[in-house]
Motif scaffolding. Structure first.
Motif, mmCIF file in Angstrom:
data_model
loop_
_atom_site.group_PDB
_atom_site.id
_atom_site.type_symbol
_atom_site.label_atom_id
_atom_site.label_comp_id
_atom_site.label_asym_id
_atom_site.label_seq_id
_atom_site.Cartn_x
_atom_site.Cartn_y
_atom_site.Cartn_z
ATOM 1 N N LEU A 174 0.833 -1.204 0.000
ATOM 2 C CA LEU A 174 0.000 0.000 0.000
ATOM 3 C C LEU A 174 0.870 1.257 0.000
ATOM 4 C CD1 LEU A 174 -2.789 -1.086 2.495
ATOM 5 C CD2 LEU A 174 -3.130 -0.481 0.087
ATOM 6 N N LYS B 97 2.382 1.886 -3.294
ATOM 7 C CA LYS B 97 1.344 1.981 -4.330
ATOM 8 C C LYS B 97 1.457 0.842 -5.355
ATOM 9 C CE LYS B 97 0.704 6.877 -3.701
ATOM 10 N NZ LYS B 97 0.521 8.175 -4.283
ATOM 11 N N CYS C 27 -6.777 5.772 -0.881
ATOM 12 C CA CYS C 27 -5.756 5.798 -1.942
ATOM 13 C C CYS C 27 -6.013 4.718 -2.984
ATOM 14 C CB CYS C 27 -4.368 5.631 -1.335
ATOM 15 S SG CYS C 27 -3.867 7.035 -0.337
ATOM 16 N N LEU C 28 -6.410 3.551 -2.525
ATOM 17 C CA LEU C 28 -6.694 2.448 -3.451
ATOM 18 C C LEU C 28 -7.934 2.753 -4.296
ATOM 19 C CD1 LEU C 28 -5.959 -0.349 -4.509
ATOM 20 C CD2 LEU C 28 -7.090 -1.349 -2.523
ATOM 21 N N TYR D 16 -0.459 -1.495 -6.128
ATOM 22 C CA TYR D 16 -1.839 -1.961 -5.997
ATOM 23 C C TYR D 16 -2.106 -3.249 -6.759
ATOM 24 C CZ TYR D 16 -2.368 2.772 -4.178
ATOM 25 O OH TYR D 16 -2.221 3.919 -3.453
ATOM 26 N N ALA E 39 -6.870 5.320 -6.897
ATOM 27 C CA ALA E 39 -6.065 4.696 -7.950
ATOM 28 C C ALA E 39 -6.947 3.868 -8.883
ATOM 29 C CB ALA E 39 -4.977 3.821 -7.329
#
Length: 197
Positions: free
Chosen positions: A10, A13, A109-110, A15, A113
């Protein structure tokens, strides 16, 4: 349970790796007989499968989540709403599901994205499927206002007809380089030489 691989993914990033990390941690917990249900990051795990476009695994995970978790963690239900919209190809609904919940810091954040990735996927879908499309439909697919969607596609070289409110799609040219493999050239040379002699 050691969630450090997930935390690192995480933070960096990464992902695209999170679904596999969560799956492996889940298998490890099951093999070791560790109780994990209350502490498990279901929202992240579910969203990670959606992120990598593995909706079947997301559905399986959703069905395996205990009812008590679904009732006590509204964020898990909100993530699954994204999955449901994807499942029925409700393209505009996917964007609404992104915006329809106040996401926790760790999931935000996920979600952001994936929202960006999803918009790019929808743009490429429009690019491959249409030669002309209305501004209204483009905005629906991209999850933007009509002005924002128009500006977005104009930057990609599309053309707008203000009178009809239609967009002409500019197909992107695909440049492929053909590389010459020296071993293939050698074999071809030997073959031609053999034929001539």
């Amino acid at each position: 349970m050691d969630f450090s691989p997930l935390t690192k993914a995480l933070a960096s990033k990464s992902y695209q790796n999170i679904a596999d990390i969560c799956d492996n941690l889940l298998l490890q917990a099951a093999a070791e007989g560790v109780a994990y249900e209350d502490d498990w990051p279901y929202s992240i795990h579910l969203l990670a499968h959606i992120y990598v476009d593995d909706i079947n695994s997301a559905r399986f995970l959703w069905k395996s989540i205990p009812s008590a978790i679904k009732e006590s963690q509204p964020e898990v239900v909100a993530v699954w709403k994204i999955g449901q919209k994807l499942w029925v190809r409700d393209y505009g609904g996917v964007h609404e599901a992104f915006r329809g919940f106040d996401w926790s810091q760790e999931v935000q954040c996920l979600v952001a994205a994936f929202s960006e990735l999803y918009t790019k996927r929808m743009f490429h879908l429009l690019l491959s499927a249409y030669s002309t499309i209305s501004i209204q439909d483009t905005a629906l697919f991209l999850g933007m206002s009509e002005d924002d969607a128009t500006n977005y596609v104009l930057q990609q070289g599309w053309v707008v007809d203000p009178a009809s409110r239609m967009l002409t799609v500019k197909k992107q040219t695909i440049v492929t380089e053909q590389k010459l493999d020296a071993t293939k050239l050698q074999r071809l040379t030997e073959y031609v030489f053999h034929l001539e002699h």
